[in-house]
Design a protein around this motif. Structure first.
Motif, PDB file in Angstrom:
ATOM      1  N   VAL A   1       0.863  -1.193   0.000  1.00  0.00           N
ATOM      2  CA  VAL A   1       0.000   0.000   0.000  1.00  0.00           C
ATOM      3  C   VAL A   1       0.890   1.232   0.000  1.00  0.00           C
ATOM      4  O   VAL A   1       1.923   1.260   0.682  1.00  0.00           O
ATOM      5  N   MET A   2       0.521   2.250  -0.773  1.00  0.00           N
ATOM      6  CA  MET A   2       1.249   3.516  -0.722  1.00  0.00           C
ATOM      7  C   MET A   2       0.273   4.667  -0.947  1.00  0.00           C
ATOM      8  O   MET A   2      -0.913   4.438  -1.172  1.00  0.00           O
ATOM      9  N   SER A   3       0.775   5.892  -0.865  1.00  0.00           N
ATOM     10  CA  SER A   3      -0.077   7.061  -1.047  1.00  0.00           C
ATOM     11  C   SER A   3      -0.125   7.426  -2.532  1.00  0.00           C
ATOM     12  O   SER A   3       0.856   7.262  -3.247  1.00  0.00           O
ATOM     13  N   HIS A   4      -1.249   7.970  -2.975  1.00  0.00           N
ATOM     14  CA  HIS A   4      -1.390   8.387  -4.378  1.00  0.00           C
ATOM     15  C   HIS A   4      -0.878   9.821  -4.508  1.00  0.00           C
ATOM     16  O   HIS A   4      -1.619  10.758  -4.797  1.00  0.00           O
ATOM     17  N   THR A   5       0.401   9.988  -4.257  1.00  0.00           N
ATOM     18  CA  THR A   5       1.051  11.308  -4.281  1.00  0.00           C
ATOM     19  C   THR A   5       2.002  11.352  -5.475  1.00  0.00           C
ATOM     20  O   THR A   5       2.111  10.377  -6.222  1.00  0.00           O
ATOM     21  N   SER A   6       2.732  12.450  -5.612  1.00  0.00           N
ATOM     22  CA  SER A   6       3.688  12.532  -6.724  1.00  0.00           C
ATOM     23  C   SER A   6       4.721  11.398  -6.619  1.00  0.00           C
ATOM     24  O   SER A   6       5.138  10.840  -7.630  1.00  0.00           O
ATOM     25  N   THR A   7       5.094  11.036  -5.416  1.00  0.00           N
ATOM     26  CA  THR A   7       6.032   9.918  -5.238  1.00  0.00           C
ATOM     27  C   THR A   7       5.335   8.596  -5.550  1.00  0.00           C
ATOM     28  O   THR A   7       5.847   7.770  -6.308  1.00  0.00           O
ATOM     29  N   GLY A   8       4.154   8.406  -4.980  1.00  0.00           N
ATOM     30  CA  GLY A   8       3.413   7.165  -5.196  1.00  0.00           C
ATOM     31  C   GLY A   8       3.146   6.916  -6.668  1.00  0.00           C
ATOM     32  O   GLY A   8       3.328   5.813  -7.180  1.00  0.00           O
ATOM     33  N   LYS A   9       2.740   7.978  -7.383  1.00  0.00           N
ATOM     34  CA  LYS A   9       2.433   7.826  -8.800  1.00  0.00           C
ATOM     35  C   LYS A   9       3.668   7.452  -9.606  1.00  0.00           C
ATOM     36  O   LYS A   9       3.563   6.845 -10.660  1.00  0.00           O
ATOM     37  N   SER A  10       4.828   7.858  -9.135  1.00  0.00           N
ATOM     38  CA  SER A  10       6.058   7.558  -9.872  1.00  0.00           C
ATOM     39  C   SER A  10       6.509   6.116  -9.678  1.00  0.00           C
ATOM     40  O   SER A  10       7.203   5.577 -10.523  1.00  0.00           O
ATOM     41  N   VAL A  11       6.149   5.522  -8.548  1.00  0.00           N
ATOM     42  CA  VAL A  11       6.669   4.179  -8.268  1.00  0.00           C
ATOM     43  C   VAL A  11       5.623   3.068  -8.325  1.00  0.00           C
ATOM     44  O   VAL A  11       5.966   1.906  -8.523  1.00  0.00           O
ATOM     45  N   GLU A  12       4.350   3.405  -8.176  1.00  0.00           N
ATOM     46  CA  GLU A  12       3.328   2.363  -8.021  1.00  0.00           C
ATOM     47  C   GLU A  12       3.334   1.369  -9.184  1.00  0.00           C
ATOM     48  O   GLU A  12       3.376   0.153  -8.991  1.00  0.00           O
ATOM     49  N   GLY A  13       3.306   1.889 -10.414  1.00  0.00           N
ATOM     50  CA  GLY A  13       3.299   1.009 -11.584  1.00  0.00           C
ATOM     51  C   GLY A  13       4.572   0.177 -11.691  1.00  0.00           C
ATOM     52  O   GLY A  13       4.543  -0.981 -12.097  1.00  0.00           O
ATOM     53  N   ARG A  14       5.692   0.779 -11.313  1.00  0.00           N
ATOM     54  CA  ARG A  14       6.979   0.054 -11.368  1.00  0.00           C
ATOM     55  C   ARG A  14       6.974  -1.094 -10.382  1.00  0.00           C
ATOM     56  O   ARG A  14       7.439  -2.198 -10.691  1.00  0.00           O
ATOM     57  N   VAL A  15       6.469  -0.848  -9.173  1.00  0.00           N
ATOM     58  CA  VAL A  15       6.456  -1.902  -8.144  1.00  0.00           C
ATOM     59  C   VAL A  15       5.543  -3.038  -8.607  1.00  0.00           C
ATOM     60  O   VAL A  15       5.879  -4.220  -8.459  1.00  0.00           O
ATOM     61  N   ALA A  16       4.393  -2.683  -9.207  1.00  0.00           N
ATOM     62  CA  ALA A  16       3.458  -3.707  -9.680  1.00  0.00           C
ATOM     63  C   ALA A  16       4.142  -4.617 -10.702  1.00  0.00           C
ATOM     64  O   ALA A  16       4.039  -5.845 -10.637  1.00  0.00           O
TER      65      ALA A  16
END
Ligand SMILES: Cc1cc2nc3c(=O)[nH]c(=O)nc-3n(C[C@H](O)[C@H](O)[C@H](O)COP(=O)(O)OP(=O)(O)OC[C@H]3O[C@@H](n4cnc5c(N)ncnc54)[C@H](O)[C@@H]3O)c2cc1C
Ligand SMILES: Nc1ncnc2c1ncn2[C@@H]1O[C@H](COP(=O)(O)O)[C@@H](O)[C@H]1O
Lengths: 322, 246
Positions: free
Chosen positions: A91-106
């Motif tokens: 789980v992470m936050s939908h922030t500028s950081t979260g948006k940059s990494v979420e897809g990569r982590v998936a």
């Protein structure tokens, strides 16, 4: 099996977004009958405090390659931490950081992902379901995540941080982090103001305010309410206000507790960014303005008379409260 | 410079969203579609400006069915050199990213441009996934991008401010407002677009890890309560006692 919450700490300080993500992660862990672990990357002030918001345990990884933000390095670190700690849900936050990494982590974890979820997950007929607003808030969609591993980013103000524990044990986690490819040259933040995506109250102005010189009363209203300021698109396009204040379908989508719209007509593209606000107040001199249909409270009147009156009324109210 | 711009299709911003009776799908009858504004206004135009200044080509890619040729032609009319359509329904960000990655892998693009998000599902997922699949650096929500040799200086939007970063090609970037000014295609562009190459390629296998199982409309508002403009103490009272937001 556990839930791992990447709790971001911009400039070493945890913000509301991190506490919300931890509470979300804890409630997801309770649903799945497992533990909620928080992951902290880089230097951060008192990681143990994340226990208050629901983390059973905090993993803390520091590394030279985590000293500045790079999506590849950080995603590698998060995915590795998930693997090392046996997490199945990240789980992470939908922030500028979260948006940059979420897809990569998936991709790294081979996990199904949903970004910007607005409600806690549910298990329906054995399936893992999450809900998010789609079409810029004009509808909601329920997603089923079919993979064993799952990655979620949580929209701001979707859950309230709750006190669900006390300080959590912190354990160091050693990770292999690739060198950053993106060099951060400078970070410029507007000082002394609540950032718009995190704000609980937002005061917003439109073309009805006639010109940038009239924003003094908008700022003063925001000041007395402890609110952030926002604006409609033409206002940002004409350079009356900075671009990062533009809300709507092509600007920021926000969901504060209270949104006060002043001199904004309420075009569908504007509503798309703000209609998830809990309570909407509209101040407009035109009783036919479409915004009134989306409002909870309306004031039909001239902003240049109503807003100064409202500021005085709030000052009186605040004085009574003290 | 060899540039790739990923373009997606989305319902018009004016579109009313309606659900099928069982709420399992959208009622798309009569729905008008447009090119996603971030892709059209910012990503594509900035890519064109870069090749106008430095030489090179701009290719646009879309994952979608044959209906999408209309928006692809628009991108060509605005100025892209050629286009590729990967012939499949874009069923998830995961699926789309795998398609574009398979296509772009050996093409040697210097920069892959995306929009910051598609305004339908507001995912902001495809660009990061694509970057990971291609093992490239990624900068999200870029509101300015300038090139000097092989190094880009990018301003990206962050909470309550901006961050300035430097990155060398090749990389993936997602475009936010501010990166360029919208261009309206002219008659000559529209005529030329008809003759520009639009290649259709078949998708690679990729299973969707997520699926939408239900839609719902937001709860209806109760209706507005009007407050006397002379009596702002009453508004404050309502916000405190009734709405409990201050
Ligand atoms: C593709 C697309 C995307 C768009 N995206 C966005 C977006 O993300 N965000 C956005 O905001 N817009 C967006 N727009 C623009 C949108 O359609 C409207 O044009 C815009 O929201 C109007 O801004 P406004 O309400 O400030 O101005 P106006 O529509 O000009 O409204 C001004 C309002 O102020 C009122 N007024 C005037 N004087 C006073 C006074 N003295 N006191 C009180 N009230 C007064 C008027 O009655 C009027 O209702 C988009 C448009 C398109 C086509
Ligand atoms: N079907 C698609 N074909 C090509 N590019 C796409 C497609 N879907 C999304 N993209 C790109 O990815 C960006 C972000 O999309 P999303 O992750 O869907 O919010 C868009 O602005 C496009 O640049």
């Amino acid at each position: 099996m556990s839930v791992l919450v990447f709790a971001e700490a911009p400039q070493g300080q945890f913000k509301k977004a991190a506490f919300e993500a931890v509470t979300y992660g804890r409630k997801t862990a309770d649903l799945l009958g497992t533990e909620c672990h928080a992951l902290v990357l880089g230097e951060a002030e008192n990681p143990a405090q994340l226990g208050t918001w629901g983390a059973h345990k905090v993993w803390h990884a520091t590394h030279d390659n985590l000293n500045t933000f790079d999506s590849r390095s950080w995603a590698a670190a998060i995915a590795q931490a998930a693997e090392k700690t046996g997490a199945t849900v990240v789980v992470m936050s939908h922030t500028s950081t979260g948006k940059s990494v979420e897809g990569r982590v998936a991709i790294r974890l081979g996990a199904g992902s949903v970004s910007g979820v607005s409600r806690l997950p549910t298990i329906d007929g054995g399936q893992f379901h999450v809900v998010k607003p789609v079409f810029s808030g004009k509808a909601y969609a329920t997603f089923e995540i079919k993979t064993e591993k799952k990655v979620l980013s949580v929209m701001g103000n979707a859950v309230r941080p709750e006190t669900l524990g006390s300080e959590a044990p912190v354990e160091a986690l050693s990770l292999d982090v690739p060198a950053p490819a993106v060099e951060v040259v400078e970070v410029k933040r507007v000082e002394g103001r609540v950032p718009l995506p995190e704000a609980e109250i937002v005061v917003s102005g439109g073309r009805g305010l006639k010109g940038p010189e009239n924003w003094g009363m908008i700022e003063e209203l925001a000041e007395v309410l402890g609110a952030a300021t926002a604006c409609s698109r033409p206002v940002a396009d004409m350079g009356w206000r900075p671009h990062h204040e533009h809300v709507g379908q092509t600007g920021l989508a926000i969901r504060p507790n209270l949104y006060i719209a002043i001199g904004i007509s309420g075009a569908i593209q504007h509503l798309a960014g703000v209609n998830n606000s809990k309570v909407i107040v509209v101040i407009n001199k035109d009783p036919e303005a479409p915004f009134f249909k989306a409002a909870d409270y309306g004031v039909v009147g001239d902003a240049f008379e109503v807003v100064p009156r409202l500021i005085e009324a709030i000052k009186r109210f605040k004085a009574q409260q003290n | 410079m060899k540039l790739l711009v990923c373009i997606s299709k989305t319902p018009d911003t004016e579109a009313k969203i309606q659900l099928a009776a069982d709420g399992k799908s959208l009622d798309t009858s009569g729905m008008k579609y447009i090119m996603n504004p971030y892709d059209e206004w910012y990503a594509l135009v900035r890519a064109l400006e870069l090749v106008e200044a430095n030489g090179g080509t701009v290719t646009v890619v879309n994952v979608g069915p044959a209906d999408n040729d209309q928006i692809i032609r628009k991108a060509l009319a605005i100025g892209a050199n050629d286009a590729v359509r990967i012939n499949a329904e874009p069923t998830s960000a995961w699926f789309v990213a795998h398609q574009i990655a398979a296509f772009a892998k050996n093409e040697g693009y210097d920069i892959i441009f995306c929009g910051k998000e598609t305004i339908d599902y507001n995912g902001s997922e495809v660009p990061a996934m694509l970057a990971e699949l291609l093992d490239l650096p990624f900068v999200s929500w870029a509101s300015k991008l300038d090139m000097e040799g092989d190094t880009a200086t990018i301003q990206r939007d962050i909470e309550g401010g901006v961050e300035i970063v430097k990155v060398k090609t090749p990389f993936v970037v997602s475009a936010a407002k501010g990166m360029a000014e919208q261009r309206i295609p002219n008659m000559r562009g529209i005529m030329m677009a008809k003759r520009k190459p639009l290649k259709v390629v078949e998708p690679v296998p990729a299973e969707d890890p997520v699926a939408i199982v239900q839609y719902a409309m937001p709860p209806a508002k109760k209706g507005v309560k009007l407050v006397d403009p002379e009596n702002m103490d009453e508004l404050v009272r309502l916000l405190h006692e009734e709405a409990k937001v201050i």
